[in-house]
Design a protein around this motif. Sequence first.
Motif, PDB file in Angstrom:
ATOM      1  N   UNK A  35       0.821  -1.208   0.000  1.00  0.00           N
ATOM      2  CA  UNK A  35       0.000   0.000   0.000  1.00  0.00           C
ATOM      3  C   UNK A  35       0.857   1.260   0.000  1.00  0.00           C
ATOM      4  N   UNK A  36       2.158   1.124   0.324  1.00  0.00           N
ATOM      5  CA  UNK A  36       3.028   2.287   0.420  1.00  0.00           C
ATOM      6  C   UNK A  36       3.984   2.461  -0.736  1.00  0.00           C
ATOM      7  N   UNK A  37       3.759   1.753  -1.871  1.00  0.00           N
ATOM      8  CA  UNK A  37       4.625   1.865  -3.057  1.00  0.00           C
ATOM      9  C   UNK A  37       6.080   1.539  -2.754  1.00  0.00           C
ATOM     10  N   UNK A  38       6.313   0.572  -1.880  1.00  0.00           N
ATOM     11  CA  UNK A  38       7.674   0.284  -1.424  1.00  0.00           C
ATOM     12  C   UNK A  38       8.171  -1.032  -2.012  1.00  0.00           C
ATOM     13  N   UNK A  39       8.396  -1.048  -3.336  1.00  0.00           N
ATOM     14  CA  UNK A  39       8.835  -2.275  -3.996  1.00  0.00           C
ATOM     15  C   UNK A  39      10.241  -2.691  -3.571  1.00  0.00           C
ATOM     16  N   UNK A  40      11.037  -1.742  -3.091  1.00  0.00           N
ATOM     17  CA  UNK A  40      12.400  -2.084  -2.683  1.00  0.00           C
ATOM     18  C   UNK A  40      12.492  -2.768  -1.341  1.00  0.00           C
ATOM     19  N   UNK A  41      11.388  -2.811  -0.588  1.00  0.00           N
ATOM     20  CA  UNK A  41      11.434  -3.351   0.763  1.00  0.00           C
ATOM     21  C   UNK A  41      11.105  -4.815   0.883  1.00  0.00           C
ATOM     22  N   UNK A  42      10.904  -5.497  -0.248  1.00  0.00           N
ATOM     23  CA  UNK A  42      10.565  -6.931  -0.192  1.00  0.00           C
ATOM     24  C   UNK A  42      11.265  -7.662  -1.330  1.00  0.00           C
ATOM     25  N   UNK A  43      12.583  -7.535  -1.392  1.00  0.00           N
ATOM     26  CA  UNK A  43      13.376  -8.156  -2.444  1.00  0.00           C
ATOM     27  C   UNK A  43      13.202  -9.671  -2.445  1.00  0.00           C
TER      28      UNK A  43
END
Length: 768
Positions: A135-143
């Motif tokens: 929901x927070x546009x954080x694609x880098x946080x779940x590699x």
Amino acid sequence: MFTNTTTTLSARAMGRSLFTAASLIALAWAPQASAQEQAATNGDTVVGADIVVTALKRSSSIQETPISISAVTGETMANSGVQDIADLAASAPGLSFVDGGPSQRRVVIRGIQGSGEPMIGTYYDETPVTGMIGAGNDAGGSTPELKLFDVERVEVLRGPQGTLYGAGSMGGTLRIIYNKPDLTGLGSAVDASLSNTRYGGWNYDASAMLNVPLATDKVGVRVVGFYKRQDGYIDNTALGIDDINVLKSYGGRLMLRMQPSDRWTFDVTTFLNRTRTDTPLWTQEAGKFNSDAYTRQPIVDDTELYSIASTYEFDFATFVASGSYMHRELSSASDVSRFMQAQRSEGRCAALVGGGSPCSDSQLTDYYDLVDWQSYSVLYPQQEMDAWTGELRLSSNTTGILDWTIGGFWSDRNIAVWNPQVNTDPVSGEIVRPLQVVTGRHIDDSLTQLAGYGEVTLHPFEGAQLTGGARYFHYDKDIVGYTDVPSILVGARITPPTAVDSTENGWVFRFNGSYEFTPDVMLYAEASQGYRPGGANQVLGLDAALTGYNSDSLWNYEVGLKTSWFNRAVLFNIDAYWIDWSDMQVTQRTPNGAFSYLGNAGKATVKGVEAEVNAMLLDGLSLQGNVTYTDATLSEDQNTGATATSGLKGDRIPYVPKWMGGASAQYDWSLSDSLGGMARVDFNYVGGSWSDFRRNYTFAREVEDYALVNARLGVEGPGQSWGAYLYVTNLLDATAITRASSSAIAQGRTLVSSATPRTIGVNVRQKF
């Protein structure tokens, strides 16, 4: 530029998917193969104490590659117990992780850290991978984390790699290169471990590899399978459940290699990875390894990756065509019970129902009934991703005054997110099924990227080389979001599908010069640029003016020295860098502190020094060490408005320690004519940091420094054909907190993740 429209993406997405499928098939049959690339993928990696890498899209000795790069061999990873990318932190200077546990890790190099699209490009062989936006546009946080078994080497490229590797590599690139099928002979290997964790129980882990040539020198397959069960060590005191964070991970890899001729090689690979666990977060105020969450918080991560690569070696150049398709489904849960229960007051009723005036008795009764119905609940985001990539590349083979590489890249990523709040059972903590949806938000995110790139290296005279590179990029990011289940308690209103489009194109550049004073001493200098796409927020109740955020970019300036001593028995490399980061994307919080969103926050400066040494001064004794100093601070006040989270000039970037270091020592000796002994110690130090720019912010938390020590003692057969080992991880049983955070959702409590407590086990290996 951002525009709002009301539309759907289904027809357009279907068209893109058909086009991507056709493109991937076309790429599969493009010819491919290079003696240089081939050598690097067939295991010919050691040159004395040196390693051959392919970071510059052609093979070169790591000591002759004029960039800041480290490489870790598969043997070293096996000896140090590396199983996933987070275990690599001690192996290379400048490499760290914001570690929220399995499926929730962010790769960081040189302090380039923050939410949003990935800042570090992560590659499995030729395939770039990315995380989920949430929901927070954080694609880098779940590699995505695929099993690191049967690996040839890992390359860590520090600094922007924008020309050859594109968006997502603004801070560096992490490349995992697996062993490829051997076309000449049958082979197999097994690796199994049994261990026990303090505060937990028994763990077991088994991996196996089988290599079969189907047609000698022409066709072969390599199959890898693994299963891991790690017992939990976190107790939930609110629910009365011990060891809640049991982890199960299983999957495999199938690789097919075809070699129709000496010039042409064709690889097809399938990766499958399954992870099941409960969140590894515990509550610092509840005591070490205790969680006081009112709910279970399961994590389910299913990843499938299919890739093809074709290489053809012409006399003058090597042509490479590669493509991939990745499908990932990720669901997680986070307890919001305390936040909901805090809404049960006359004041909140007056604010949310009475328009500022006290609620009537009937209004208050209805309001309390609403809160009570939601008082045990979780946010339960469920995400599904389909991502396609394709790349064409041509690199020169001839030795002369010029080396060159040209190529093109394309990717299409589509992520669907359903982010509901759902009720849980107050006794068991389990999610109630069928789901009782309290509120729900839908997000469809599409990111398409096109790029063309090239690099040219000039050798004006012996020992000198000058490199210039450029990449032209274009991206389109389309987001459609709507809320279909409202909730006054979190400010969620029913909203129709609304689209936000972000489009940008531009150039990034790289300039590099180096000179070899002697075969053992090289000096290099570089100026390189990196970028990543902007986008739009999809946060409940967020002001429309904060919806869009721009791309951010940086320039990296560095100088480095690579040296070899005592007939290459000692390798010592050091570099210093200065990074100017503009329009940096950072996490901000809504006024109530409950939700985070992305914004552009001005400028930052990151400067530091990295050094590493590899030494084999005595027969059988190998030593490795690295140290990093990073000063990562804002160079101006953030321009996101006067809020408690707005950083000021001089504030340190969150989760970036000033000092990090790693070291290892391994001694191998002969026990008899057929037996050998080995002893190894690994050390990792990570300095302290903070979770937010402003240390006086209500929800800012300090992450203290920590040190971890691992040890291994074993007996090995001839040529390391088999081995039996006793090992211990976290020897000193340090409570090493890797991430700490707080928010209004957590009601000010401190949620932390940490390294696994002391674990003692036995490991056996056998090669056939």
